[in-house]
Design a protein around this motif. Structure first.
Motif, PDB file in Angstrom:
ATOM      1  N   ALA A  87       0.835  -1.190   0.000  1.00 45.90           N
ATOM      2  CA  ALA A  87       0.000   0.000   0.000  1.00 45.90           C
ATOM      3  C   ALA A  87       0.877   1.251   0.000  1.00 45.90           C
ATOM      4  O   ALA A  87       2.034   1.212   0.419  1.00 45.90           O
ATOM      5  N   PRO A  88       0.354   2.358  -0.489  1.00 48.32           N
ATOM      6  CA  PRO A  88       1.134   3.605  -0.451  1.00 48.32           C
ATOM      7  C   PRO A  88       1.354   4.067   0.977  1.00 48.32           C
ATOM      8  O   PRO A  88       0.764   3.531   1.921  1.00 48.32           O
ATOM      9  N   LEU A  89       2.212   5.048   1.128  1.00 51.33           N
ATOM     10  CA  LEU A  89       2.502   5.548   2.469  1.00 51.33           C
ATOM     11  C   LEU A  89       1.220   6.037   3.141  1.00 51.33           C
ATOM     12  O   LEU A  89       0.401   6.713   2.517  1.00 51.33           O
ATOM     13  N   PRO A  90       1.043   5.690   4.417  1.00 48.51           N
ATOM     14  CA  PRO A  90      -0.183   6.116   5.109  1.00 48.51           C
ATOM     15  C   PRO A  90      -0.161   7.613   5.396  1.00 48.51           C
ATOM     16  O   PRO A  90       0.899   8.240   5.484  1.00 48.51           O
ATOM     17  N   GLN A  91      -1.327   8.172   5.557  1.00 50.07           N
ATOM     18  CA  GLN A  91      -1.447   9.591   5.870  1.00 50.07           C
ATOM     19  C   GLN A  91      -1.253   9.851   7.362  1.00 50.07           C
ATOM     20  O   GLN A  91      -0.872  10.954   7.757  1.00 50.07           O
ATOM     21  N   ARG A  92      -1.499   8.841   8.198  1.00 48.50           N
ATOM     22  CA  ARG A  92      -1.343   9.007   9.636  1.00 48.50           C
ATOM     23  C   ARG A  92      -1.057   7.638  10.255  1.00 48.50           C
ATOM     24  O   ARG A  92      -1.308   6.600   9.637  1.00 48.50           O
TER      25      ARG A  92
END
Length: 228
Positions: A87-92
């Protein structure tokens, strides 16, 4: 007849020694001259001791390579992702309450199976856990023989240090159980002693109708107190 003088006697006595020295000196000069005349003789002798190169196998008569003859011209491809499906980098950050339970996977081989058996018995005697079967061959993402036990979050603060002190040198993978088993096995892990490869790239999140997180069903009845 008169005796020779002392100096004459010394000269007569030294003649064999002088002749021997002259002979040795003449031989040494001749050997040196021979070496100068053929400076590559030693190298030629060394080269004669080198074994001949192995005979290269011949290609079979007729036919051709199924890959063609221009593979060397192919461009170097770049994989879509080094970690497919990541998955892409998480936002938080994720909430720690996403962890519902833990698994401990204990790895062993033919040389350490007795240690694994002892550790398995110790765990079942002291902790309320879900103790799995022996896996004598690779199973799931685990590439070596292993057994596992699962436990609830409230035991983590006890089982983790207990395993650190009682691992018997075995490799142990400790991972949480969330709704992302792939990340659980690859990124959220804690290792005791050393790490080893885990083939978790093909693991997927639970499908529709499946439990969102793997559930733990304790099956042991401990009867010994934990050492303190």
């Amino acid at each position: 007849m008169t005796d020779p003088t002392p100096s004459a006697r010394a000269a007569t006595h030294d003649e064999p020694e002088i002749q021997r020295r002259n002979l040795l000196l003449a031989g040494g000069v001749a050997a040196a001259a021979a070496g100068l005349a053929a400076p590559g003789a030693g190298k030629a002798q060394e080269a004669s001791q080198v074994p001949p190169p192995a005979r290269q196998p011949r290609a079979p008569a007729g036919g051709k390579s199924p890959w063609g003859y221009d593979t060397w011209k192919q461009a170097t491809p770049q994989p879509v992702s080094i970690r497919p499906g990541e998955a892409p980098l998480p936002q938080r950050p994720r909430a720690y309450t996403d962890i519902k339970s833990y698994h401990a996977h204990v790895y062993f081989d033919e040389d350490t199976s007795q240690k694994a058996a002892l550790l398995r018995r110790w765990v079942s005697e002291r902790f309320v856990v879900e103790l799995g079967d022996w896996n004598l061959t690779p199973r799931g993402p685990h590439v070596t023989p292993s057994f596992y036990f699962g436990f609830t979050n409230d035991l983590l603060h006890v089982i983790l240090p207990w395993l650190q002190l009682n691992s018997l040198g075995l490799t142990i993978l400790l991972h949480p159980n969330t709704d992302d088993p792939r990340s659980d096995h690859l990124y959220y892990t804690a290792w005791i002693n050393r790490s080893q490869p885990v083939n978790g790239y093909g693991m997927k999140k639970p499908g529709e109708g499946e439990p969102p997180v793997e559930l733990i069903y304790p099956n042991t009845k401990p009867f010994l107190p934990i050492e303190t």
